[in-house]
Motif scaffolding. Structure first.
Motif, PDB file in Angstrom:
ATOM      1  N   MET A   1     -50.495  -8.253   2.838  1.00 42.98           N
ATOM      2  CA  MET A   1     -50.323  -9.707   2.666  1.00 42.98           C
ATOM      3  C   MET A   1     -49.062 -10.151   3.395  1.00 42.98           C
ATOM      4  SD  MET A   1     -50.294 -11.954  -0.849  1.00 42.98           S
ATOM      5  CE  MET A   1     -50.043 -13.728  -0.799  1.00 42.98           C
ATOM      6  N   GLN A   2     -49.141 -11.258   4.152  1.00 38.60           N
ATOM      7  CA  GLN A   2     -48.012 -11.742   4.931  1.00 38.60           C
ATOM      8  C   GLN A   2     -46.990 -12.417   4.035  1.00 38.60           C
ATOM      9  OE1 GLN A   2     -50.725 -14.249   6.884  1.00 38.60           O
ATOM     10  NE2 GLN A   2     -50.790 -13.081   8.791  1.00 38.60           N
ATOM     11  N   SER A   3     -45.718 -12.363   4.496  1.00 36.49           N
ATOM     12  CA  SER A   3     -44.694 -13.130   3.799  1.00 36.49           C
ATOM     13  C   SER A   3     -44.916 -14.603   4.088  1.00 36.49           C
ATOM     14  CB  SER A   3     -43.304 -12.705   4.271  1.00 36.49           C
ATOM     15  OG  SER A   3     -43.116 -13.086   5.627  1.00 36.49           O
ATOM     16  N   ILE A   4     -44.351 -15.451   3.225  1.00 38.95           N
ATOM     17  CA  ILE A   4     -44.568 -16.895   3.383  1.00 38.95           C
ATOM     18  C   ILE A   4     -44.000 -17.398   4.704  1.00 38.95           C
ATOM     19  CG2 ILE A   4     -44.020 -19.156   2.430  1.00 38.95           C
ATOM     20  CD1 ILE A   4     -44.128 -17.931  -0.342  1.00 38.95           C
ATOM     21  N   SER A   5     -42.783 -16.939   5.058  1.00 33.13           N
ATOM     22  CA  SER A   5     -42.159 -17.408   6.295  1.00 33.13           C
ATOM     23  C   SER A   5     -42.948 -16.952   7.520  1.00 33.13           C
ATOM     24  CB  SER A   5     -40.718 -16.896   6.380  1.00 33.13           C
ATOM     25  OG  SER A   5     -40.689 -15.486   6.305  1.00 33.13           O
ATOM     26  N   GLU A   6     -43.424 -15.712   7.499  1.00 31.08           N
ATOM     27  CA  GLU A   6     -44.229 -15.204   8.611  1.00 31.08           C
ATOM     28  C   GLU A   6     -45.540 -15.962   8.712  1.00 31.08           C
ATOM     29  OE1 GLU A   6     -46.417 -11.045  10.043  1.00 31.08           O
ATOM     30  OE2 GLU A   6     -45.329 -11.138   8.129  1.00 31.08           O
ATOM     31  N   ALA A   7     -46.183 -16.177   7.579  1.00 32.76           N
ATOM     32  CA  ALA A   7     -47.458 -16.902   7.572  1.00 32.76           C
ATOM     33  C   ALA A   7     -47.285 -18.331   8.053  1.00 32.76           C
ATOM     34  CB  ALA A   7     -48.051 -16.887   6.163  1.00 32.76           C
ATOM     35  N   LEU A   8     -46.193 -18.967   7.642  1.00 34.42           N
ATOM     36  CA  LEU A   8     -45.956 -20.356   8.063  1.00 34.42           C
ATOM     37  C   LEU A   8     -45.715 -20.432   9.566  1.00 34.42           C
ATOM     38  CD1 LEU A   8     -45.636 -23.286   7.257  1.00 34.42           C
ATOM     39  CD2 LEU A   8     -43.213 -22.848   6.777  1.00 34.42           C
ATOM     40  N   GLY A   9     -44.970 -19.467  10.097  1.00 36.61           N
ATOM     41  CA  GLY A   9     -44.737 -19.441  11.538  1.00 36.61           C
ATOM     42  C   GLY A   9     -46.033 -19.264  12.308  1.00 36.61           C
ATOM     43  N   LEU A  10     -46.888 -18.348  11.844  1.00 38.85           N
ATOM     44  CA  LEU A  10     -48.182 -18.135  12.489  1.00 38.85           C
ATOM     45  C   LEU A  10     -49.076 -19.361  12.354  1.00 38.85           C
ATOM     46  CD1 LEU A  10     -48.924 -14.457  11.374  1.00 38.85           C
ATOM     47  CD2 LEU A  10     -48.394 -15.250  13.687  1.00 38.85           C
ATOM     48  N   ALA A  11     -48.992 -20.023  11.198  1.00 34.92           N
ATOM     49  CA  ALA A  11     -49.803 -21.224  10.971  1.00 34.92           C
ATOM     50  C   ALA A  11     -49.423 -22.330  11.953  1.00 34.92           C
ATOM     51  CB  ALA A  11     -49.623 -21.707   9.533  1.00 34.92           C
ATOM     52  N   LEU A  12     -48.144 -22.552  12.114  1.00 36.66           N
ATOM     53  CA  LEU A  12     -47.689 -23.578  13.063  1.00 36.66           C
ATOM     54  C   LEU A  12     -48.088 -23.223  14.487  1.00 36.66           C
ATOM     55  CD1 LEU A  12     -44.136 -24.290  11.583  1.00 36.66           C
ATOM     56  CD2 LEU A  12     -46.137 -25.789  11.498  1.00 36.66           C
ATOM     57  N   SER A  13     -48.060 -21.917  14.798  1.00 38.13           N
ATOM     58  CA  SER A  13     -48.482 -21.475  16.123  1.00 38.13           C
ATOM     59  C   SER A  13     -49.960 -21.775  16.346  1.00 38.13           C
ATOM     60  CB  SER A  13     -48.212 -19.975  16.273  1.00 38.13           C
ATOM     61  OG  SER A  13     -48.725 -19.492  17.499  1.00 38.13           O
ATOM     62  N   LEU A  14     -50.771 -21.541  15.317  1.00 42.24           N
ATOM     63  CA  LEU A  14     -52.199 -21.822  15.423  1.00 42.24           C
ATOM     64  C   LEU A  14     -52.461 -23.307  15.648  1.00 42.24           C
ATOM     65  CD1 LEU A  14     -53.635 -19.585  12.542  1.00 42.24           C
ATOM     66  CD2 LEU A  14     -53.924 -19.217  15.000  1.00 42.24           C
ATOM     67  N   VAL A  15     -51.710 -24.153  14.941  1.00 45.11           N
ATOM     68  CA  VAL A  15     -51.902 -25.598  15.059  1.00 45.11           C
ATOM     69  C   VAL A  15     -51.482 -26.098  16.431  1.00 45.11           C
ATOM     70  CG1 VAL A  15     -51.176 -27.854  14.188  1.00 45.11           C
ATOM     71  CG2 VAL A  15     -51.684 -25.999  12.575  1.00 45.11           C
ATOM     72  N   PHE A  16     -50.284 -25.729  16.864  1.00 50.21           N
ATOM     73  CA  PHE A  16     -49.748 -26.273  18.114  1.00 50.21           C
ATOM     74  C   PHE A  16     -50.370 -25.649  19.354  1.00 50.21           C
ATOM     75  CE2 PHE A  16     -46.142 -27.298  15.205  1.00 50.21           C
ATOM     76  CZ  PHE A  16     -46.228 -28.675  15.327  1.00 50.21           C
ATOM     77  N   SER A  17     -50.988 -24.484  19.197  1.00 48.96           N
ATOM     78  CA  SER A  17     -51.678 -23.873  20.331  1.00 48.96           C
ATOM     79  C   SER A  17     -53.146 -24.283  20.381  1.00 48.96           C
ATOM     80  CB  SER A  17     -51.575 -22.349  20.256  1.00 48.96           C
ATOM     81  OG  SER A  17     -52.272 -21.853  19.112  1.00 48.96           O
ATOM     82  N   ALA A  18     -53.564 -25.142  19.444  1.00 44.29           N
ATOM     83  CA  ALA A  18     -54.958 -25.610  19.365  1.00 44.29           C
ATOM     84  C   ALA A  18     -55.920 -24.429  19.334  1.00 44.29           C
ATOM     85  CB  ALA A  18     -55.289 -26.549  20.515  1.00 44.29           C
ATOM     86  N   ASP A  19     -55.677 -23.530  18.372  1.00 43.91           N
ATOM     87  CA  ASP A  19     -56.507 -22.340  18.236  1.00 43.91           C
ATOM     88  C   ASP A  19     -57.991 -22.728  18.127  1.00 43.91           C
ATOM     89  OD1 ASP A  19     -56.693 -19.341  17.477  1.00 43.91           O
ATOM     90  OD2 ASP A  19     -57.813 -20.359  15.899  1.00 43.91           O
ATOM     91  N   PRO A  20     -58.868 -22.128  18.938  1.00 43.49           N
ATOM     92  CA  PRO A  20     -60.290 -22.512  18.947  1.00 43.49           C
ATOM     93  C   PRO A  20     -60.976 -22.345  17.588  1.00 43.49           C
ATOM     94  CG  PRO A  20     -59.764 -21.179  20.871  1.00 43.49           C
ATOM     95  CD  PRO A  20     -58.564 -21.126  19.974  1.00 43.49           C
ATOM     96  N   ASP A  21     -60.699 -21.240  16.902  1.00 46.04           N
ATOM     97  CA  ASP A  21     -61.328 -21.019  15.593  1.00 46.04           C
ATOM     98  C   ASP A  21     -60.877 -22.058  14.582  1.00 46.04           C
ATOM     99  OD1 ASP A  21     -62.760 -18.842  16.485  1.00 46.04           O
ATOM    100  OD2 ASP A  21     -61.223 -17.393  15.897  1.00 46.04           O
ATOM    101  N   LEU A  22     -59.584 -22.378  14.628  1.00 43.28           N
ATOM    102  CA  LEU A  22     -59.038 -23.387  13.714  1.00 43.28           C
ATOM    103  C   LEU A  22     -59.716 -24.729  13.935  1.00 43.28           C
ATOM    104  CD1 LEU A  22     -56.806 -24.412  11.680  1.00 43.28           C
ATOM    105  CD2 LEU A  22     -55.420 -24.863  13.709  1.00 43.28           C
ATOM    106  N   PHE A  23     -59.774 -25.150  15.180  1.00 43.64           N
ATOM    107  CA  PHE A  23     -60.287 -26.492  15.440  1.00 43.64           C
ATOM    108  C   PHE A  23     -61.807 -26.556  15.405  1.00 43.64           C
ATOM    109  CE2 PHE A  23     -55.937 -27.166  16.638  1.00 43.64           C
ATOM    110  CZ  PHE A  23     -55.731 -28.461  16.187  1.00 43.64           C
ATOM    111  N   GLU A  24     -62.478 -25.411  15.483  1.00 42.93           N
ATOM    112  CA  GLU A  24     -63.915 -25.396  15.215  1.00 42.93           C
ATOM    113  C   GLU A  24     -64.168 -25.769  13.754  1.00 42.93           C
ATOM    114  OE1 GLU A  24     -67.648 -22.348  15.834  1.00 42.93           O
ATOM    115  OE2 GLU A  24     -65.796 -21.552  14.982  1.00 42.93           O
ATOM    116  N   ILE A  25     -63.355 -25.222  12.864  1.00 45.81           N
ATOM    117  CA  ILE A  25     -63.480 -25.527  11.440  1.00 45.81           C
ATOM    118  C   ILE A  25     -63.137 -26.987  11.174  1.00 45.81           C
ATOM    119  CG2 ILE A  25     -62.534 -25.025   9.153  1.00 45.81           C
ATOM    120  CD1 ILE A  25     -62.077 -22.137  10.138  1.00 45.81           C
TER     121      ILE A  25
END
Length: 235
Positions: A1-25
């Motif tokens: 399980m990821q730490s909160i800070s690590e998960a939040l950093g990855l989450a922001l990366s997914l949003v700002f990089s317009a991750d295809p899987d994310l935006f498909e959902i």
């Protein structure tokens, strides 16, 4: 399980990089919720207008039923739609279960009473205010409804936004009839539930950020519409 800070950093990366899987959902969520909102308005607004402008036997019962359905548990709606669309159900031959269409049907049933009840209140208040003028001009029922809808257009737009906000945040009904199938019926709320249960917090947080942003946008639009309505009233 990821730490909160690590998960939040990855989450922001997914949003700002317009991750295809994310935006498909996200795209599927918007498609399902906007379609359900449009259908709910098509059926709910006329019902609200009818209840606002017509006096008939049993109207009180109808109002109680509509208001009660506003609090209908989403899982009950999901179960109802599931039973009808399942292979052994009366509409099973359509093959709609576990498709976006089934999710749209469930959300439409869920928010139509909300649209009907809120629009009825808006239009009934206006109808009471304009009753004297309507009588003096001898307007037909259709003409009265057209005048009320036009005058209450900003408030009715707020009703539609409220319906959309309820639809896009729904999880119980859509997970029952949609099945949360990857690349087919996985929407934001069901994906958040799944990813959190798996301990994969990055995608869940990314979707949560998008969902919160949508909620803020909807609330900002509601505030803007109300402000516009106030200005129009005093213009």
């Amino acid at each position: 399980m990821q730490s909160i800070s690590e998960a939040l950093g990855l989450a922001l990366s997914l949003v700002f990089s317009a991750d295809p899987d994310l935006f498909e959902i996200v795209r599927l969520s918007l498609y399902v919720s906007l379609s359900a909102t449009a259908l709910a308005c098509v059926s709910g607004l006329p019902l609200g207008a009818l209840l606002a402008t017509t006096r008939f036997s049993g109207r009180g019962v109808a109002l109680v039923v509509v208001n009660a359905l506003m609090g209908l548990p989403p899982v009950v709606v999901g179960l109802f739609v599931y039973l009808y669309l399942s292979r052994s159900g009366p509409l099973g031959f359509l093959g709609l279960l576990y498709t976006p269409t089934a999710m749209i049907v469930a959300q439409t049933l869920l928010i139509t009473p909300i649209v009907a009840a809120l629009s009825r209140q808006v239009l009934e208040d206006l109808h009471t205010e304009y009753a004297e003028q309507f009588r003096s001009f001898a307007l037909s029922r259709i003409q009265r409804i057209q005048a009320l809808v036009w005058d209450g257009r900003y408030s009715l737009l707020t009703v539609a936004l409220a319906g959309f906000g309820r639809a896009v945040a729904e999880v119980g009904a859509v997970i029952i009839v949609g099945g949360n199938i990857d690349h087919l019926t996985r929407v934001m709320t069901t994906a958040i539930a799944l990813e959190t249960s798996k301990g994969e917090l990055a995608l869940a947080l990314a979707l949560g950020i998008v969902l919160m942003t949508l909620a803020l946008v909807v609330n900002a639009l509601v505030f803007s519409v109300r402000a516009t309505a106030t200005r129009a009233a005093y213009a």
